[in-house]
Structure formats: structure tokens, C-alpha cells
Design a protein around this motif. Structure first.
Motif, PDB file in Angstrom:
ATOM      1  N   ARG A 173       0.822  -1.205   0.000  1.00 49.62           N
ATOM      2  CA  ARG A 173       0.000   0.000   0.000  1.00 49.62           C
ATOM      3  C   ARG A 173       0.861   1.262   0.000  1.00 49.62           C
ATOM      4  N   ASN A 174       2.030   1.219   0.651  1.00 49.11           N
ATOM      5  CA  ASN A 174       2.887   2.402   0.744  1.00 49.11           C
ATOM      6  C   ASN A 174       4.037   2.361  -0.264  1.00 49.11           C
ATOM      7  N   GLU A 234      -5.403  13.701  -1.678  1.00 53.44           N
ATOM      8  CA  GLU A 234      -5.335  12.298  -2.058  1.00 53.44           C
ATOM      9  C   GLU A 234      -4.396  11.557  -1.102  1.00 53.44           C
ATOM     10  N   TYR A 235      -4.490  10.237  -1.126  1.00 50.92           N
ATOM     11  CA  TYR A 235      -3.554   9.429  -0.348  1.00 50.92           C
ATOM     12  C   TYR A 235      -2.227   9.413  -1.097  1.00 50.92           C
ATOM     13  N   ARG A 236      -1.232  10.107  -0.569  1.00 50.02           N
ATOM     14  CA  ARG A 236       0.057  10.244  -1.233  1.00 50.02           C
ATOM     15  C   ARG A 236       1.171   9.911  -0.242  1.00 50.02           C
ATOM     16  N   PRO A 237       1.470   8.627  -0.051  1.00 46.68           N
ATOM     17  CA  PRO A 237       2.521   8.270   0.909  1.00 46.68           C
ATOM     18  C   PRO A 237       3.874   8.847   0.534  1.00 46.68           C
TER      19      PRO A 237
END
Length: 269
Positions: free
Chosen positions: A87-88, A125-128
């Protein structure tokens, strides 16, 4: 926005801009270089995850603008944590990129501040990768002046840049569903598939998402009629010529949506 950006850049006498070849980083690199060409480095990472077309844009713009362009080879493909496509994944990738940039800056005297082309829209947004940037002390000038994507495109037009309307095209690894292992062959396969899809349909924004051994073709709702069975078969043949482990190709039941391949849980094997 342009004045605020130039004021910000003026406060950073030495800067090293990460340039992936997308509209955001190309625009920031151009603005930074034009403001202070003698103290601006532009850094591009050459890896299997970067589309060849993106590297070509960077090289062409560097030649036209006279950038001090440095290429690096970040080492994410030597890291099992990246290859597993968790996921990351973006965090792992960006950590390697900023490590490589940091090493380059150290050799150059250690005075350059690392900059990225992230804009304010990215914060929603999801931005690791942004966490990796924070850990490396990377600054995001567009975010700091409150510029969203539309502002960046407007600035690109003000600067007379040809890429102002360039469609978004994130790294090739973004085409692999979470948990589908990253390999150079898989990345090249989706790159080839998308090039063929665009050539056959004339659609600018296409995606060949890979979910283990299946390619899922995405286009906008208005363009779905352009992707007939013959086009799907041609895409399958093209990607299998690169990666024989791919077995099927389908037109996704849903229209194109950014980030479709990212899922909270890995794809079941």
C-alpha cells in the motif's frame, strides 16, 4: 501565483528540482531555472517505472532551456519492500529517489534545497510519497503558494511551454494493482499496451491496469465504444509479447478513474 512562486524561489538561492517529466515538475523546473540558472539543478531518475516518453520530454526540455540536468538511478528495484507493491509503495519509491538526490546534492556542495512539483490538489489524495518528502526535507513550492493543478497549467502557458495540457501520466507502477508484484517486464508491458491503445483509438487518456495476469483496459465513459474486441485482442498480443505471463485482457466495466489500481488491501493471489 507566478509572483508568489518567484518570491519563494528567490529565497532559496540553491535548489534541486525533482523532475519526473509530468506537467507539474517540468513547469517548476523551468520556472526555477529561468529565475536562477546558475544555482538550479534539475534531477531526473531513470528507472523502469518512468515511461520512456517522460524521460524524452525531460531531455528535450533540458536541451531547449539549457538546464543543468543530472540523471540518477534510484535503487527502488533493489528493494523487496518496493517490488512487493504494498500500500505504501510510493513511500518506498520516493525515499529512494530523495536519497539519490541527497547524495547528488552532497557532492555538489550540500547547499541545494530539494524541491518537488507537488501541487495543492495532491494534498486531498492518499500520497505516501509526501511522507518520504517530509522526512527528506523536500519542499513543495506549488503547495506553499496554494497552486492547484489548473494554476500550474496556467503558469506553463504563461511560460510558453508546450506541455501545458499534457494529460496526467503517473509512474508505470501505478498501473499495477496493490499486491501485484512490480517487475520491469510488467511495467514495460503496460507501457507498450497503452501506446498501442492510444494509437488504435486516438484516446489521449488510457490505462492498462495489471491485476496479476489480467490487463484491465480503462478509458473515459465517452470513449468506451472505441475499444472494440479487436483492440482488446491487439493490446493482449502486444503485452504478451513483452510479458508472456499475462493471460487475459478486458475492457474494465467501469470508466477510467485515477488511482483505480490502488486498493487498501493487496489483490488476492
Amino acid at each position: 501565483m507566478r509572483a508568489r512562486l518567484l518570491d519563494l524561489l528567490a529565497g532559496l538561492p540553491y535548489r534541486a528540482v525533482a523532475c519526473s517529466g509530468g506537467v507539474d515538475s517540468l513547469t517548476l523546473a523551468t520556472a526555477a531555472h529561468r529565475a536562477a540558472p546558475d544555482t538550479t539543478l534539475v534531477v531526473h531518475s531513470v528507472t523502469p517505472a518512468v515511461p520512456a516518453a517522460a524521460t524524452a520530454r525531460v531531455l528535450a526540455t533540458a536541451a531547449a532551456e539549457g538546464w543543468d540536468l543530472r540523471t540518477v538511478r534510484s535503487r527502488e528495484f533493489e528493494d523487496e519492500a518496493y517490488l512487493a507493491n504494498p500500500r505504501n509503495r510510493c513511500y518506498v519509491c520516493k525515499s529512494h529517489l530523495y536519497d539519490a538526490m541527497g547524495e547528488l546534492v552532497t557532492v555538489a556542495g550540500g547547499r541545494h534545497v530539494l524541491l518537488s512539483g507537488a501541487n495543492a490538489d495532491d494534498l486531498g489524495e492518499y500520497r505516501p510519497g509526501l511522507r518520504a518528502a517530509a522526512e527528506a526535507g523536500v519542499r513543495h513550492p506549488f503547495v506553499e503558494v496554494g497552486a492547484v493543478k489548473a494554476d500550474v497549467r496556467a503558469l506553463a502557458r504563461e511560460l510558453g511551454l508546450a506541455h501545458a495540457d499534457l494529460p496526467a501520466s503517473p509512474c508505470l507502477a501505478s498501473r499495477l494493482y496493490t499486491g501485484t508484484a512490480v517487475t520491469p517486464a510488467r511495467l514495460h508491458a503496460v507501457e507498450v499496451g497503452e501506446a498501442l491503445l492510444t494509437a488504435r483509438t486516438g484516446v489521449a487518456v488510457v490505462r492498462c491496469r495489471l491485476r496479476e495476469d489480467e490487463v484491465r483496459i480503462e478509458v473515459g465513459a465517452a470513449d468506451r465504444d472505441r475499444v472494440g474486441p479487436d483492440v482488446v485482442a491487439a493490446v493482449l498480443a502486444a503485452v504478451r509479447a513483452v510479458e508472456p505471463g499475462i493471460r487475459t485482457a478486458v475492457l474494465d466495466e467501469e470508466p477510467y478513474r485515477p488511482g483505480r489500481a490502488f486498493t487498501l488491501t493487496p489483490v488476492a493471489r
